[in-house]
Design a protein around this motif. Structure first.
Motif, short mmCIF file in Angstrom:
data_model
loop_
_atom_site.label_atom_id
_atom_site.label_comp_id
_atom_site.label_asym_id
_atom_site.label_seq_id
_atom_site.Cartn_x
_atom_site.Cartn_y
_atom_site.Cartn_z
N ALA A 44 0.83 -1.21 0.00
CA ALA A 44 0.00 0.00 0.00
C ALA A 44 0.86 1.26 0.00
O ALA A 44 0.61 2.21 -0.77
N LEU A 45 1.89 1.28 0.86
CA LEU A 45 2.76 2.46 0.93
C LEU A 45 3.57 2.63 -0.35
O LEU A 45 3.79 3.76 -0.81
N ALA A 46 4.01 1.51 -0.94
CA ALA A 46 4.78 1.59 -2.18
C ALA A 46 3.94 2.17 -3.31
O ALA A 46 4.38 3.05 -4.05
N PHE A 47 2.71 1.67 -3.44
CA PHE A 47 1.84 2.15 -4.50
C PHE A 47 1.46 3.61 -4.28
O PHE A 47 1.43 4.41 -5.22
N TYR A 72 9.04 1.25 10.67
CA TYR A 72 10.25 1.48 9.88
C TYR A 72 9.96 1.62 8.39
O TYR A 72 10.84 2.07 7.62
N LEU A 73 8.78 1.23 7.94
CA LEU A 73 8.48 1.31 6.51
C LEU A 73 8.39 2.76 6.05
O LEU A 73 7.70 3.57 6.68
N PRO A 74 9.07 3.13 4.96
CA PRO A 74 8.99 4.50 4.46
C PRO A 74 7.54 4.91 4.17
O PRO A 74 6.80 4.16 3.52
N THR A 138 2.22 -10.08 -2.57
CA THR A 138 1.45 -9.05 -3.27
C THR A 138 2.39 -7.96 -3.78
O THR A 138 2.17 -7.38 -4.84
N GLY A 139 3.46 -7.70 -3.03
CA GLY A 139 4.44 -6.70 -3.47
C GLY A 139 5.03 -7.02 -4.82
O GLY A 139 5.39 -6.12 -5.59
N GLN A 140 5.13 -8.30 -5.17
CA GLN A 140 5.64 -8.70 -6.47
C GLN A 140 4.68 -8.26 -7.58
O GLN A 140 5.10 -7.81 -8.65
N THR A 159 12.09 0.03 -1.19
CA THR A 159 12.25 -0.47 0.17
C THR A 159 10.97 -1.13 0.67
O THR A 159 11.00 -2.22 1.26
N ASN A 160 9.85 -0.50 0.43
CA ASN A 160 8.57 -1.09 0.84
C ASN A 160 8.29 -2.40 0.12
O ASN A 160 7.82 -3.37 0.73
#
Length: 331
Positions: A44-47, A72-74, A138-140, A159-160
């Motif tokens: 979610a944070l990456a997207f 710690y997640l950006p 799911t990140g993939q 990073t996420n």
């Protein structure tokens, strides 16, 4: 469009429709599931970060309670409690609407919902459902979607996504550690993900209180069926004695599943007088979801979970009966 086509859209096939909806939307939401893990929240944070880089107004939302272990997640500090009315909502790593907990109503309130997931049990609740059960995380899928749309991937986004991939493969130790997963890990590091730091935060950052809780749970573990079934529990009294919360108990199941010749490991967590949560891990021919689905839960073949609205003692016996039955059938 058939039901199957609506449920399972390949990333390349869905990208143009998703881009159109993004272009038309003024307010976009990115939603993680209840008790969010690094795959759900990291995705979610990456997207959200990628959409922000495109100049879009985007809001990351997480059902309560917030996952404090993932600070710690950006972008963690950008999570909002109450987003404005949304035109478009992306959901990540969630198979059914009820897994959004107190945010389930949000899903129903948005006109366009895009469901990105890798669970085989996904029920296709979105307008567009990008569901790839072969993906390690799911990140993939998020990475492939961002690439298909030509979106920027900053070091924060990388990073996420690396945290999502690393944790859902158990530190690249689970059976879902494929060649594609390992190659993606390398690509994300090349894009700026700090692999060592993420591993440190994911697996080597426990408090003393957590360590004591883990020790108590391991000491209470019970072995059945010739070692094929191992289980333990986290009680409210144990949490009070150690000054911890249920969120800090997540690593206990990983210790239980290291025992040989375990085939099923179960951790019971007392979430309230009439609420018990279970985490299940499995090996070999046993599917962890088969322990959880009788109680409305689900997950993956090697890792699954459920919630039972019953006292710990009652839930424990019901779940163990199912686990014993599976072992008896597979003997």
């Amino acid at each position: 469009m058939t039901v199957a086509e609506r449920r399972f859209r390949e990333v390349a096939d869905a990208a143009s429709d998703i881009q159109r909806l993004i272009g038309e939307a003024r307010e976009i939401g990115c939603l993680a599931h209840k008790d969010a893990d690094a795959d759900s929240l990291g995705s979610a944070l990456a997207f959200a970060e990628a959409l922000h880089e495109m100049g879009k107004r985007v809001h990351t939302v997480v059902p309560s309670p917030l996952p404090r272990a993932l600070t710690y997640l950006p972008g963690y500090d950008t999570i909002v409690d109450q987003p404005p009315p949304l035109d478009l909502l992306f959901t990540f790593d969630c198979a059914t609407v009820h897994r959004f907990g107190d945010r389930a109503a949000l899903v129903a309130s948005v006109a366009h919902v895009i469901n990105v997931d890798h669970h085989a049990s996904n029920d296709g609740f979105g307008e567009i459902n990008v569901v790839d059960v072969a993906a390690s995380a799911t990140g993939q899928i998020v990475y492939r979607l961002l690439r298909a749309m030509g979106c920027p991937i900053s070091p924060e986004t990388a990073t996420n996504l690396y945290a999502a991939l690393l944790t859902d493969t158990g530190g690249f130790r689970h059976e879902n550690t494929t060649e594609a997963a390992l190659r993606l890990g390398a690509d994300l590091v090349a894009l700026g993900a700090n692999a060592g730091w993420i591993a440190l935060k994911s697996y080597k950052s426990r408090t003393v209180a957590q360590l004591r809780l883990e020790g108590m749970a391991v000491a209470r573990s019970q072995i059945e069926c010739g070692g094929r079934l191992i289980w333990s529990e986290i009680t409210a009294a144990m949490l009070e004695e150690t000054g911890t919360t249920l969120q800090e108990a997540e690593g206990v199941i990983d210790q239980l599943q290291t025992v040989e010749p375990m085939k099923i490991a179960v951790l019971f967590k007392e979430a309230g007088p009439d609420l018990t949560k279970i985490s299940v891990r499995s090996r070999d021919e046993i599917d962890a979801t088969h322990v959880c689905t009788p109680f409305g839960g689900g997950g993956h073949r090697r890792a699954a979970g459920a919630e039972l609205r019953e006292p710990l003692e009652t839930a424990r016996e019901r779940v163990l009966d199912v686990a014993r039955g599976l072992l008896g059938l597979s003997a």
